[in-house]
Design a protein around this motif. Sequence first.
Motif, PDB file in Angstrom:
ATOM      1  N   MET A   1       0.873  -1.161   0.000  1.00  0.00           N
ATOM      2  CA  MET A   1       0.000   0.000   0.000  1.00  0.00           C
ATOM      3  C   MET A   1       0.918   1.221   0.000  1.00  0.00           C
ATOM      4  O   MET A   1       1.775   1.343   0.862  1.00  0.00           O
ATOM      5  N   PHE A   2       0.740   2.060  -0.993  1.00  0.00           N
ATOM      6  CA  PHE A   2       1.601   3.217  -1.117  1.00  0.00           C
ATOM      7  C   PHE A   2       0.780   4.490  -0.974  1.00  0.00           C
ATOM      8  O   PHE A   2      -0.258   4.633  -1.611  1.00  0.00           O
ATOM      9  N   ILE A   3       1.278   5.383  -0.165  1.00  0.00           N
ATOM     10  CA  ILE A   3       0.704   6.717  -0.066  1.00  0.00           C
ATOM     11  C   ILE A   3       1.861   7.663  -0.374  1.00  0.00           C
ATOM     12  O   ILE A   3       2.757   7.839   0.450  1.00  0.00           O
ATOM     13  N   MET A   4       1.844   8.176  -1.593  1.00  0.00           N
ATOM     14  CA  MET A   4       2.958   9.020  -2.037  1.00  0.00           C
ATOM     15  C   MET A   4       2.517   9.875  -3.207  1.00  0.00           C
ATOM     16  O   MET A   4       1.472   9.627  -3.799  1.00  0.00           O
ATOM     17  N   LYS A   5       3.329  10.833  -3.519  1.00  0.00           N
ATOM     18  CA  LYS A   5       3.076  11.678  -4.686  1.00  0.00           C
ATOM     19  C   LYS A   5       3.202  10.825  -5.944  1.00  0.00           C
ATOM     20  O   LYS A   5       3.994   9.883  -5.997  1.00  0.00           O
TER      21      LYS A   5
END
Length: 88
Positions: free
Chosen positions: A59-63
């Motif tokens: 799970m990625f939370i990034m720009k």
Amino acid sequence: MLTMPMSIYQNYCYSHLKEDIDICINKIKELYPEYLDSINILGKRPIFYKLNKAYFYNMFIMKSTLFKEYCEWLFKILFECEKEIKIS
């Protein structure tokens, strides 16, 4: 975080083909040797071959720019692995 009775490497080999992960490691050595320490050592502890704890879900939370860079890095490795891994 999942704790396993074996290392991350051993766990992969138990459930998959050892040759595949070895090809992947060799491709990382070839394409991105600066990442080799991330496989071998984390603060003097061999992580990939000794550590038995891991997160197995992505799970990625990034720009989006960082995600694009990550995908370029990852898929370059995977496409090179695909040339050598026997998919049957």
